[in-house]
Design a protein around this motif. Structure first.
Motif, PDB file in Angstrom:
ATOM      1  N   SER A 224       0.810  -1.221   0.000  1.00 21.24           N
ATOM      2  CA  SER A 224       0.000   0.000   0.000  1.00 21.24           C
ATOM      3  C   SER A 224       0.844   1.272   0.000  1.00 21.24           C
ATOM      4  CB  SER A 224      -0.945   0.013   1.208  1.00 21.24           C
ATOM      5  OG  SER A 224      -0.224   0.182   2.429  1.00 21.24           O
ATOM      6  N   ASP A 225       2.084   1.186   0.452  1.00 23.53           N
ATOM      7  CA  ASP A 225       2.951   2.367   0.538  1.00 23.53           C
ATOM      8  C   ASP A 225       3.914   2.470  -0.644  1.00 23.53           C
ATOM      9  OD1 ASP A 225       3.844   4.694   1.909  1.00 23.53           O
ATOM     10  OD2 ASP A 225       5.563   3.605   2.699  1.00 23.53           O
ATOM     11  N   ARG A 226       3.829   1.545  -1.579  1.00 21.18           N
ATOM     12  CA  ARG A 226       4.807   1.488  -2.668  1.00 21.18           C
ATOM     13  C   ARG A 226       4.672   2.706  -3.575  1.00 21.18           C
ATOM     14  NH1 ARG A 226       9.341   0.754  -5.284  1.00 21.18           N
ATOM     15  NH2 ARG A 226       9.628  -1.159  -6.496  1.00 21.18           N
ATOM     16  N   ASN A 227       5.689   3.572  -3.565  1.00 18.26           N
ATOM     17  CA  ASN A 227       5.741   4.775  -4.410  1.00 18.26           C
ATOM     18  C   ASN A 227       4.479   5.617  -4.300  1.00 18.26           C
ATOM     19  OD1 ASN A 227       8.309   4.213  -5.264  1.00 18.26           O
ATOM     20  ND2 ASN A 227       7.705   3.307  -7.206  1.00 18.26           N
ATOM     21  N   SER A 228       3.919   5.695  -3.108  1.00 22.33           N
ATOM     22  CA  SER A 228       2.601   6.300  -2.934  1.00 22.33           C
ATOM     23  C   SER A 228       2.600   7.823  -3.031  1.00 22.33           C
ATOM     24  CB  SER A 228       2.019   5.862  -1.586  1.00 22.33           C
ATOM     25  OG  SER A 228       2.943   6.124  -0.539  1.00 22.33           O
ATOM     26  N   LEU A 229       3.396   8.510  -2.211  1.00 17.98           N
ATOM     27  CA  LEU A 229       3.375   9.973  -2.243  1.00 17.98           C
ATOM     28  C   LEU A 229       3.923  10.540  -3.543  1.00 17.98           C
ATOM     29  CD1 LEU A 229       4.441  10.852   1.407  1.00 17.98           C
ATOM     30  CD2 LEU A 229       2.154  10.957   0.396  1.00 17.98           C
ATOM     31  N   GLN A 317      -3.424   8.162   2.640  1.00 13.36           N
ATOM     32  CA  GLN A 317      -2.128   8.543   3.186  1.00 13.36           C
ATOM     33  C   GLN A 317      -1.923  10.048   3.087  1.00 13.36           C
ATOM     34  OE1 GLN A 317       1.262   6.820   1.212  1.00 13.36           O
ATOM     35  NE2 GLN A 317       2.557   7.018   2.992  1.00 13.36           N
ATOM     36  N   GLU A 318      -1.497  10.651   4.206  1.00 11.24           N
ATOM     37  CA  GLU A 318      -1.128  12.057   4.194  1.00 11.24           C
ATOM     38  C   GLU A 318       0.386  12.146   4.297  1.00 11.24           C
ATOM     39  OE1 GLU A 318      -2.248  16.191   6.525  1.00 11.24           O
ATOM     40  OE2 GLU A 318      -1.965  14.364   7.716  1.00 11.24           O
ATOM     41  N   GLY A 319       0.977  12.997   3.463  1.00 12.63           N
ATOM     42  CA  GLY A 319       2.418  13.134   3.482  1.00 12.63           C
ATOM     43  C   GLY A 319       2.861  14.577   3.410  1.00 12.63           C
ATOM     44  N   MET A 320       4.043  14.823   3.946  1.00 10.10           N
ATOM     45  CA  MET A 320       4.666  16.136   3.813  1.00 10.10           C
ATOM     46  C   MET A 320       5.241  16.256   2.408  1.00 10.10           C
ATOM     47  SD  MET A 320       7.851  17.737   5.984  1.00 10.10           S
ATOM     48  CE  MET A 320       8.996  16.503   5.360  1.00 10.10           C
ATOM     49  N   ILE A 321       4.833  17.294   1.685  1.00 10.45           N
ATOM     50  CA  ILE A 321       5.363  17.563   0.349  1.00 10.45           C
ATOM     51  C   ILE A 321       5.666  19.047   0.269  1.00 10.45           C
ATOM     52  CG2 ILE A 321       4.921  17.514  -2.139  1.00 10.45           C
ATOM     53  CD1 ILE A 321       3.150  15.136  -1.730  1.00 10.45           C
ATOM     54  N   ARG A 322       6.936  19.375   0.250  1.00 16.88           N
ATOM     55  CA  ARG A 322       7.356  20.772   0.178  1.00 16.88           C
ATOM     56  C   ARG A 322       7.937  21.062  -1.198  1.00 16.88           C
ATOM     57  NH1 ARG A 322       9.724  20.797   6.335  1.00 16.88           N
ATOM     58  NH2 ARG A 322       7.724  21.209   7.343  1.00 16.88           N
ATOM     59  N   ILE A 323       7.501  22.184  -1.762  1.00 19.93           N
ATOM     60  CA  ILE A 323       7.813  22.529  -3.146  1.00 19.93           C
ATOM     61  C   ILE A 323       8.710  23.762  -3.185  1.00 19.93           C
ATOM     62  CG2 ILE A 323       6.825  23.155  -5.387  1.00 19.93           C
ATOM     63  CD1 ILE A 323       6.169  20.315  -4.438  1.00 19.93           C
TER      64      ILE A 323
END
Length: 337
Positions: A224-229, A317-323
């Motif tokens: 379930s976490d494979r390359n998810s974010l 899934q919630e993830g930190m994504i900084r741009i």
């Protein structure tokens, strides 16, 4: 990107990868090192996520199978230090039981992952409905005439800089536990808006598993976490801009009876008698998308489908994504190779 003695970037069977050492009745320790995307020394979150549930499964009575897991990633996992899983009993009921698992590594570093997982017994399946989705029809523009193993192995890091490096060198990080194949969705996604885009990932076991349904469920949790974010960055066209990415929380809910989540088919009696070898590993499919990003975070969602079209599980899934502001051609600092 070559495998190191301090990570699990090798094609290890899932049963060996998930194995834990029992320290006492409610404490367990990992044995195999986890996968490290890009070989950076940071652990793949799916490893600790699935193994925490497997540790909890060692403390429940026979007949209880995991159906719901919510976990929070609080510190980056390291590949060179074993994970220690401390399981606490919240409640043991007749039909449901609940466990919490706190995970640590180096002493003094604190908890790197914590989760609550619920297990349940089998019920008479009198009410079972699902949205009917025919993957072959819905995604026919990319799937027609293709088998799961016709697609290439999923990249160790599903980002453009890694794709370029893989094309130049031919090297991809070996992924333990599962054979994971990424479908080229270009023809489907190109005319669609970011929130309409989808990614399909087929997966099946490396090796075989005993008939313990909790171990089979943990294989799905691992997938379930494979390359998810990376789905969030890719579908929103910011893959060349992100500077940091990390999982914050992850939830998986299983919807299906045990038989539909088992990752191996039963042997055919006639084949056994004739001495013919059979590959009984089944292909499952993870369907990924995103529909929200903001505040330095993004949401990844997926549905996990069985080989007969059964909706096995859902994940959020919630993830930190900084741009950042500038397009980068090389890996961000968190992925320096």
């Amino acid at each position: 990107m070559a495998p190191s003695a301090h990570n699990g970037n090798t094609y290890l069977p899932f049963s060996e990868m998930i194995e834990v050492e029992k320290i006492n009745d409610d404490t367990f320790r990992s044995i195999a090192p986890p996968f490290s995307p890009g070989g950076t020394g940071r652990a793949y979150g799916g490893h600790v996520y699935a193994q925490a549930v497997w540790a909890a499964a060692q403390t429940v009575k026979k007949g209880f199978v995991v159906h719901n897991v919510t976990g929070f990633f609080t510190l980056p996992g390291m590949t060179e230090v074993p994970f220690v899983y401390s399981v606490s009993t919240v409640r043991d009921g007749r039909s449901y039981c609940t466990r919490t698992v706190n995970v640590t590594q180096a002493e003094g570093k604190g908890i790197c992952f914590t989760c609550t997982c619920s297990f349940k017994t089998v019920e008479d399946n009198r009410f079972d409905v699902q949205e009917e989705v025919n993957l072959e029809k819905e995604y026919g523009v990319v799937l027609e005439g293709k088998r799961p193993d016709d697609w290439p192995e999923a990249p160790g890091v599903d980002m453009s800089w890694y794709w370029r490096r893989r094309e130049e060198t031919g090297v991809n990080d070996d992924f333990p536990g599962l054979d994971a194949r990424k479908v080229d969705m270009t023809a489907y996604n190109q005319p669609r808006t970011p929130f309409e885009r989808r990614q399909l990932l087929y997966y099946r076991l490396i090796g075989t598993l005993p008939p313990d349904p909790n171990m089979h469920a943990c294989a799905h949790l691992y997938a379930s976490d494979r390359n998810s974010l990376f789905i969030v960055a890719n579908h929103l066209d910011v893959g060349e801009l992100f500077t940091q990415m990390a999982s914050l929380s992850h939830t998986v809910v299983f919807h299906t009876p045990i038989a539909d989540m088992m990752m191996m088919a039963k042997h055919d009696a006639s084949a056994r008698e004739s001495g013919q070898e059979q590959d009984t590993r089944l292909w499952f499919c993870k369907e990924d998308w995103t529909n929200r990003a903001g505040g330095g975070r993004g949401i990844h969602q997926s549905r996990m489908w069985g080989p007969t079209g059964v909706h096995v599980a859902s994940s959020w899934q919630e993830g930190m994504i900084r741009i950042g502001k500038e397009v980068r051609q090389d890996p961000p600092p968190s992925f320096k190779l």
